[in-house]
Motif scaffolding. Structure first.
Motif, PDB file in Angstrom:
ATOM      1  N   LEU A 282       8.285   4.445   1.465  1.00  0.00           N
ATOM      2  CA  LEU A 282       8.193   4.647   0.026  1.00  0.00           C
ATOM      3  C   LEU A 282       9.230   3.822  -0.730  1.00  0.00           C
ATOM      4  N   THR A 283      10.425   3.731  -0.181  1.00  0.00           N
ATOM      5  CA  THR A 283      11.526   3.065  -0.888  1.00  0.00           C
ATOM      6  C   THR A 283      11.658   1.585  -0.550  1.00  0.00           C
ATOM      7  N   LEU A 286      11.459  -0.777  -3.365  1.00  0.00           N
ATOM      8  CA  LEU A 286      12.607  -0.639  -4.260  1.00  0.00           C
ATOM      9  C   LEU A 286      13.773  -1.491  -3.784  1.00  0.00           C
ATOM     10  N   GLY A 327       6.907  -0.082 -11.098  1.00  0.00           N
ATOM     11  CA  GLY A 327       6.858   1.252 -10.507  1.00  0.00           C
ATOM     12  C   GLY A 327       5.463   1.840 -10.480  1.00  0.00           C
ATOM     13  N   ILE A 330       3.319   0.201  -7.839  1.00  0.00           N
ATOM     14  CA  ILE A 330       3.603   0.725  -6.501  1.00  0.00           C
ATOM     15  C   ILE A 330       2.856   2.041  -6.284  1.00  0.00           C
ATOM     16  N   TYR A 334       0.152   2.781  -3.262  1.00  0.00           N
ATOM     17  CA  TYR A 334       0.317   3.850  -2.287  1.00  0.00           C
ATOM     18  C   TYR A 334      -0.796   4.898  -2.374  1.00  0.00           C
ATOM     19  N   ALA A 359       3.903   9.386  -3.682  1.00  0.00           N
ATOM     20  CA  ALA A 359       3.815   8.089  -4.367  1.00  0.00           C
ATOM     21  C   ALA A 359       4.213   8.183  -5.837  1.00  0.00           C
ATOM     22  N   CYS A 362       7.669   7.000  -7.318  1.00  0.00           N
ATOM     23  CA  CYS A 362       8.124   5.600  -7.374  1.00  0.00           C
ATOM     24  C   CYS A 362       8.577   5.150  -8.761  1.00  0.00           C
ATOM     25  N   CYS A 366      12.312   3.711  -9.404  1.00  0.00           N
ATOM     26  CA  CYS A 366      12.536   2.383  -9.995  1.00  0.00           C
ATOM     27  C   CYS A 366      13.340   2.500 -11.274  1.00  0.00           C
TER      28      CYS A 366
END
Length: 525
Positions: A282-283, A286, A327, A330, A334, A359, A362, A366
């Protein structure tokens, strides 16, 4: 130093940082597959304790070295800079030996009585020698960065990462055959060997470094230890609190899952699935954004110092808009490709299910990253630190209360509350400082509509033929590219950006490169 050298140095450090993050993430995937969810859970507990130990051993020392030696280099006092480095190394070595000795002596007690995971004891034993080495290496790295000798730290990141990967992958199969305990211990042994190699690499680089021209005047730097300690203490205290609370949080998460499921193995697997597999995936985007954020911070500082409030407000507004666009994209990726990502990366559909659920965090992640960076550029480091400590305390309380009652859903609720709180608090602080209002239409509505259009377009067209004709991994890459094209095109027609905005953003990036060397971000495997 010439502008060309500064730009090259910035690109070297940023490129090394991005490369090590990508390689580190790929290796993390390998580790997760080798250990399995249960092993990842044990490994994550060890990493949480390791982070706390590193904080005690080296937090603030590298920053102090960089700041104080940079001042002496600016004056041409090379001998004074070296004196500061030697004093800092003495302090770091004392802290590292103390913490490493305690971990070596009481590692088994810590593993059994505090982590509630006896299988972590051997890994902690192998980890202890790395702490004094790591502390000294941090001083050498800070010195070289302050001297703008950027190639050596950049090569050090890459060399250390690659040696760890080669060592661990070569022995993983044989060590894992002895049991999960030995697999985790091998990874920590690889990290220790990597730190030792890193120390020798930077020490040799320091010894062969040319001193340059020394000024005829010699400034008085009496009380250098006091100056180092004065810089270290505020940084260290906040780091101690946050790292300590993070460790307590992780321990409570595992114990909470045990109470909820009534099964220690299932609890460790669930923890590994969430913290060790879903969260890194997930990160990961980032981490790519963070390299860009570091580049933009000096531009915020310049606008603040020059009292250009109008330019500052316009710059912050544009940065928040672009952050929201990234963000929300993303999130779209996802949500649309969660199952495919879970299978392609880990071969586990449970990761995809968790990723889809998480998700929506995100954009807030961000936003917090960018807002905290902007506040730092404005000289406000205290507010984000205060919010971070408040958030850490809140997370521990929520973990303790929610997970024993509701398991995974309790964990997800904790993460949602935590990210909403810190992102809203930091954004509120920023908007008040630059006197901006929240632009709902540009920052939220248009990107959300574009993401929805991209998702629906792919589901209507892509699913009909893409996965029928192409293997999952290539289909996933092609699907993300198609989704991005639809997303950007929709934003363009909605008027979210035009060519002037793109030129503005590129201009900010180029200007910032001329103004600051970003410090390398060291990614622990």
């Amino acid at each position: 130093m010439k502008h060309q050298n500064v730009i090259v140095g910035t690109m070297i450090l940023s490129g090394a940082s991005i490369l090590t993050r990508i390689v580190g993430f790929a290796f993390r995937v390998y580790i997760n597959k080798a250990l399995g969810p249960e092993g990842v859970g044990v490994y994550q507990l060890i990493v949480s304790l390791y982070t706390l130990m590193v904080t005690f051993a080296s937090s603030g020392v590298s920053v102090a070295v960089s700041k104080l030696t940079a001042e002496q280099f600016a004056l041409g006092h090379i001998a004074n800079a070296k004196k500061i480095l030697h004093k800092a190394i003495a302090i770091a070595l004392f802290l590292g030996l103390t913490v490493g000795g305690l971990l070596f002596t009481f590692g088994d007690v810590i593993a059994r009585n505090y982590l509630n995971e006896p299988r972590a004891a051997l890994a902690l034993l192998y980890l202890a020698p790395s702490l004094p080495v790591l502390a000294v290496t941090a001083c050498l790295r800070g010195y070289l960065i302050a001297k703008r000798s950027v190639v050596k730290p950049a090569l050090d990141q890459i060399t250390e990462q690659m040696l760890k990967i080669v060592f661990i992958t070569f022995f993983m199969e044989s060590w894992m055959s002895k049991g999960l305990e030995y697999g985790c211990a091998l990874i920590l042994l690889g990290m220790t060997l990597g730190e030792i190699v890193s120390f020798f690499f930077l020490f040799i680089g320091y010894r062969i470094e040319k001193d340059g021209v020394t000024s005829g005047r010699k400034a008085d730097i009496t009380g250098v230890v006091s100056k180092i300690v004065a810089i270290c203490i505020p940084i260290s205290l906040s780091s101690y609190v946050r790292s300590g609370l993070r460790l307590v949080e992780d321990i409570f998460i595992v114990s909470g899952f045990r109470k909820f499921a009534g099964d220690g193995v299932a609890a460790t697997e669930t923890y590994g699935l969430l913290r060790g597999m879903a969260m890194p995936l997930l990160t990961f985007p980032l981490s790519m954004l963070s390299a860009f954020v570091v580049m933009l911070t000096p531009e915020i500082s310049r606008l603040s110092v020059t009292k250009d409030s109008r330019g500052l407000g316009r710059t912050v507004s544009k940065l928040l808009q672009f952050t929201s666009i990234i963000g929300i994209f993303i999130v779209g990726v996802y949500v649309t490709f969660s199952y495919e990502l879970g299978m392609a990366v880990y071969g586990d559909p449970r990761v995809g299910e968790t990723l889809r659920t998480m998700a929506f965090l995100c954009p807030f992640m961000c936003l917090e990253m960018v807002v905290v960076s902007i506040l730092g550029g404005l000289g406000d480091q205290v507010s984000p630190m205060r919010y971070s400590i408040l958030d850490s305390v809140l997370r521990v309380g929520l973990v303790y209360l929610l997970i024993p009652m509701d398991g995974v859903r309790g964990f997800l609720l904790m993460v949602v509350i935590s990210n909403l709180l810190t992102s809203i608090l930091n954004l509120r602080r920023l908007l008040s400082k630059v006197q901006l209002s929240f632009n709902f239409r540009e920052w939220l509505l248009k990107p959300a509509l574009a993401a929805l259009a991209a998702q629906q377009c792919f589901q209507a067209v892509g699913n009909l033929w893409l996965y029928q004709r192409i293997p999952v991994a290539p289909a996933l890459i092609l699907g993300i590219i198609l989704t991005a094209m639809v997303y950007i095109t929709t934003l363009y027609f909605l008027g979210s950006f035009d060519k002037k905005d793109v030129k503005w953003l590129v201009g900010r990036f180029q200007l910032t490169q001329k103004k600051k060397l970003s410090q390398p971000l060291k990614e622990a495997i």
